[in-house]
Motif scaffolding. Structure first.
Motif, PDB file in Angstrom:
ATOM      1  N   GLN A 168       0.901  -1.301  -0.219  1.00 48.56           N
ATOM      2  CA  GLN A 168      -0.280   0.131   0.109  1.00 48.56           C
ATOM      3  C   GLN A 168       1.003   1.113   0.041  1.00 48.56           C
ATOM      4  OE1 GLN A 168      -2.333  -0.361   3.321  1.00 48.56           O
ATOM      5  NE2 GLN A 168      -3.415  -1.495   2.540  1.00 48.56           N
ATOM      6  N   LEU A 169       2.008   1.068   0.212  1.00 52.00           N
ATOM      7  CA  LEU A 169       2.547   2.740   0.613  1.00 52.00           C
ATOM      8  C   LEU A 169       3.321   3.060  -0.631  1.00 52.00           C
ATOM      9  CD1 LEU A 169       3.915   4.879   2.389  1.00 52.00           C
ATOM     10  CD2 LEU A 169       6.035   3.018   3.074  1.00 52.00           C
ATOM     11  N   VAL A 170       3.884   1.726  -1.068  1.00 51.56           N
ATOM     12  CA  VAL A 170       4.343   2.134  -2.197  1.00 51.56           C
ATOM     13  C   VAL A 170       3.584   2.688  -4.005  1.00 51.56           C
ATOM     14  CG1 VAL A 170       6.049   0.641  -4.260  1.00 51.56           C
ATOM     15  CG2 VAL A 170       6.634   0.106  -2.355  1.00 51.56           C
ATOM     16  N   ARG A 171       1.908   1.575  -3.812  1.00 44.26           N
ATOM     17  CA  ARG A 171       1.725   2.006  -4.586  1.00 44.26           C
ATOM     18  C   ARG A 171       1.765   3.799  -4.461  1.00 44.26           C
ATOM     19  NH1 ARG A 171      -3.861  -0.405  -5.028  1.00 44.26           N
ATOM     20  NH2 ARG A 171      -3.087  -0.563  -2.572  1.00 44.26           N
ATOM     21  N   ARG A 172       1.016   4.047  -2.892  1.00 40.55           N
ATOM     22  CA  ARG A 172       0.770   5.706  -2.774  1.00 40.55           C
ATOM     23  C   ARG A 172       2.025   5.931  -3.384  1.00 40.55           C
ATOM     24  NH1 ARG A 172      -3.251   3.612  -2.524  1.00 40.55           N
ATOM     25  NH2 ARG A 172      -4.370   2.915  -0.762  1.00 40.55           N
ATOM     26  N   GLN A 173       3.127   5.992  -3.292  1.00 41.97           N
ATOM     27  CA  GLN A 173       4.695   6.818  -3.724  1.00 41.97           C
ATOM     28  C   GLN A 173       4.212   6.535  -5.597  1.00 41.97           C
ATOM     29  OE1 GLN A 173       6.413   8.432  -2.077  1.00 41.97           O
ATOM     30  NE2 GLN A 173       5.581   7.829  -0.407  1.00 41.97           N
ATOM     31  N   ALA A 174       3.614   6.037  -6.500  1.00 40.96           N
ATOM     32  CA  ALA A 174       3.607   5.537  -7.802  1.00 40.96           C
ATOM     33  C   ALA A 174       2.762   6.064  -7.796  1.00 40.96           C
ATOM     34  CB  ALA A 174       3.262   4.100  -8.206  1.00 40.96           C
ATOM     35  N   GLU A 175       1.154   6.730  -6.976  1.00 34.64           N
ATOM     36  CA  GLU A 175       0.526   7.202  -6.956  1.00 34.64           C
ATOM     37  C   GLU A 175       0.976   8.901  -7.505  1.00 34.64           C
ATOM     38  OE1 GLU A 175      -3.248   6.793  -5.189  1.00 34.64           O
ATOM     39  OE2 GLU A 175      -2.766   4.823  -4.941  1.00 34.64           O
ATOM     40  N   ALA A 176       1.517   9.196  -6.123  1.00 31.88           N
ATOM     41  CA  ALA A 176       2.309  10.097  -6.224  1.00 31.88           C
ATOM     42  C   ALA A 176       2.728  10.792  -7.442  1.00 31.88           C
ATOM     43  CB  ALA A 176       3.186  10.882  -5.085  1.00 31.88           C
ATOM     44  N   LEU A 177       3.257   9.999  -7.724  1.00 30.85           N
ATOM     45  CA  LEU A 177       5.021  10.297  -8.946  1.00 30.85           C
ATOM     46  C   LEU A 177       4.186  11.052 -10.739  1.00 30.85           C
ATOM     47  CD1 LEU A 177       7.683   7.530  -8.814  1.00 30.85           C
ATOM     48  CD2 LEU A 177       7.581   9.839  -8.540  1.00 30.85           C
ATOM     49  N   LEU A 178       2.917   9.780 -10.691  1.00 34.41           N
ATOM     50  CA  LEU A 178       2.039  10.302 -11.769  1.00 34.41           C
ATOM     51  C   LEU A 178       1.299  10.677 -11.305  1.00 34.41           C
ATOM     52  CD1 LEU A 178       0.723   5.843 -12.614  1.00 34.41           C
ATOM     53  CD2 LEU A 178       2.257   7.564 -13.377  1.00 34.41           C
ATOM     54  N   ALA A 179       0.494  12.240 -10.059  1.00 36.90           N
ATOM     55  CA  ALA A 179       0.206  12.787  -9.616  1.00 36.90           C
ATOM     56  C   ALA A 179       1.319  13.787 -10.486  1.00 36.90           C
ATOM     57  CB  ALA A 179       0.103  12.688  -8.536  1.00 36.90           C
ATOM     58  N   ALA A 180       2.301  14.316 -10.012  1.00 34.01           N
ATOM     59  CA  ALA A 180       3.553  14.958 -10.450  1.00 34.01           C
ATOM     60  C   ALA A 180       3.694  14.884 -11.887  1.00 34.01           C
ATOM     61  CB  ALA A 180       5.176  14.477  -9.763  1.00 34.01           C
ATOM     62  N   ALA A 181       3.629  13.845 -13.190  1.00 39.78           N
ATOM     63  CA  ALA A 181       3.566  13.720 -14.244  1.00 39.78           C
ATOM     64  C   ALA A 181       2.708  14.791 -14.586  1.00 39.78           C
ATOM     65  CB  ALA A 181       3.300  11.940 -14.985  1.00 39.78           C
ATOM     66  N   VAL A 182       1.460  14.182 -14.241  1.00 40.81           N
ATOM     67  CA  VAL A 182      -0.475  15.244 -14.256  1.00 40.81           C
ATOM     68  C   VAL A 182      -0.477  16.613 -14.669  1.00 40.81           C
ATOM     69  CG1 VAL A 182      -2.748  15.370 -14.396  1.00 40.81           C
ATOM     70  CG2 VAL A 182      -1.979  13.037 -14.127  1.00 40.81           C
ATOM     71  N   SER A 183       0.595  17.067 -13.295  1.00 41.05           N
ATOM     72  CA  SER A 183       0.596  18.338 -13.136  1.00 41.05           C
ATOM     73  C   SER A 183       1.141  18.668 -13.695  1.00 41.05           C
ATOM     74  CB  SER A 183       1.043  18.181 -11.811  1.00 41.05           C
ATOM     75  OG  SER A 183       1.207  19.584 -11.056  1.00 41.05           O
ATOM     76  N   ALA A 184       3.061  18.141 -14.463  1.00 43.14           N
ATOM     77  CA  ALA A 184       3.642  18.853 -15.520  1.00 43.14           C
ATOM     78  C   ALA A 184       2.907  18.954 -16.413  1.00 43.14           C
ATOM     79  CB  ALA A 184       4.925  17.539 -15.178  1.00 43.14           C
ATOM     80  N   LEU A 185       2.174  17.950 -16.867  1.00 42.87           N
ATOM     81  CA  LEU A 185       1.687  17.590 -18.719  1.00 42.87           C
ATOM     82  C   LEU A 185       0.682  18.685 -18.921  1.00 42.87           C
ATOM     83  CD1 LEU A 185       1.358  13.513 -18.709  1.00 42.87           C
ATOM     84  CD2 LEU A 185       2.323  15.919 -20.244  1.00 42.87           C
ATOM     85  N   ALA A 186      -0.421  19.524 -17.354  1.00 46.15           N
ATOM     86  CA  ALA A 186      -1.760  20.403 -17.593  1.00 46.15           C
ATOM     87  C   ALA A 186      -0.982  21.535 -17.386  1.00 46.15           C
ATOM     88  CB  ALA A 186      -2.313  20.097 -15.843  1.00 46.15           C
ATOM     89  N   GLU A 187       0.369  21.454 -16.704  1.00 46.02           N
ATOM     90  CA  GLU A 187       0.946  22.804 -16.654  1.00 46.02           C
ATOM     91  C   GLU A 187       1.542  23.167 -18.526  1.00 46.02           C
ATOM     92  OE1 GLU A 187       4.801  24.184 -14.559  1.00 46.02           O
ATOM     93  OE2 GLU A 187       3.489  23.643 -13.376  1.00 46.02           O
ATOM     94  N   ALA A 188       2.420  22.228 -18.890  1.00 45.55           N
ATOM     95  CA  ALA A 188       2.109  21.829 -20.259  1.00 45.55           C
ATOM     96  C   ALA A 188       1.258  22.290 -20.966  1.00 45.55           C
ATOM     97  CB  ALA A 188       2.891  20.941 -21.010  1.00 45.55           C
ATOM     98  N   GLU A 189      -0.066  22.248 -20.725  1.00 42.90           N
ATOM     99  CA  GLU A 189      -0.930  22.057 -21.437  1.00 42.90           C
ATOM    100  C   GLU A 189      -1.903  24.009 -21.665  1.00 42.90           C
ATOM    101  OE1 GLU A 189      -5.756  21.695 -22.086  1.00 42.90           O
ATOM    102  OE2 GLU A 189      -4.691  20.091 -20.583  1.00 42.90           O
ATOM    103  N   ALA A 190      -1.346  24.292 -20.444  1.00 40.12           N
ATOM    104  CA  ALA A 190      -2.208  25.631 -19.733  1.00 40.12           C
ATOM    105  C   ALA A 190      -1.411  26.433 -20.489  1.00 40.12           C
ATOM    106  CB  ALA A 190      -1.470  25.790 -17.999  1.00 40.12           C
TER     107      ALA A 190
END
Length: 181
Positions: free
Chosen positions: A40-62
């Motif tokens: 569960q801990l490792v999955r939460r960290q993987a989710e955080a990495l994907l969330a950071a990627a979403v944020s970076a891509l959303a920033e690039a889109e904006a």
């Protein structure tokens, strides 16, 4: 009335504690429980990495939209079709990564019950899940590092590589889900 010495009888207290743990459906000292918590801990960290990627891509889109899609004017009332297509492609990429993040968050783990323990080697299954989750961590970090600080033009130019990475993450998630099924 209980004997005062009963509070010091390690064997009887241990037996009572284990019965309570099992009654609660948990034993703090089983390796499987530690592996489940690690998963569960490792999955939460993987989710955080994907969330950071979403944020970076959303920033690039904006940034792309700000730069390439100015407000309409008399001279140019309609936006450039290429810029609109680029914005839509960036938006789709943000959505794809967001859906993978959600899918990762909803991934199951083996239940902690007697039937699961009877028909499945739970520790082995959890070890394999942890290995898949470690791969997800690596894939998520690679994706995050690829898109961090990039602009929309770079993302669009490297969409094929990013989509290949998303396909690899999708395959890992499918393989992980099959371990629990």
């Amino acid at each position: 009335m209980a004997d005062q010495g009963a509070f010091y009888d390690a064997g009887a207290l241990r037996h009572l504690a284990i019965n309570l743990f099992y009654g609660w459906g948990y034993n703090f000292y089983r390796v499987e429980n530690q592996l489940r918590a690690d998963d569960q801990l490792v999955r939460r960290q993987a989710e955080a990495l994907l969330a950071a990627a979403v944020s970076a891509l959303a920033e690039a889109e904006a940034g792309w939209r700000r730069e390439k899609l100015p407000p309409p004017s008399r001279a140019q009332p309609l936006p450039d079709p290429g810029a609109v297509a680029g914005a839509r492609a960036l938006e789709a990429l943000v959505g794809d990564v967001g859906r993978l993040k959600s899918r990762l968050a909803s991934q199951p783990v083996p239940e902690n019950d007697r039937m699961t323990q009877r028909y499945r080697n739970e520790a082995d299954t959890l070890q394999r899940l942890l290995a898949a989750d470690e791969q997800l961590i690596g894939q998520g970090e690679l994706l995050r590092s690829l898109v961090a600080g990039r602009d929309g033009a770079w993302v669009l130019a490297n969409t094929a590589e990013l989509k290949a990475g998303l396909a690899a993450i999708r395959e890992t998630l499918e393989r992980r889900a099959a371990l629990v099924a």
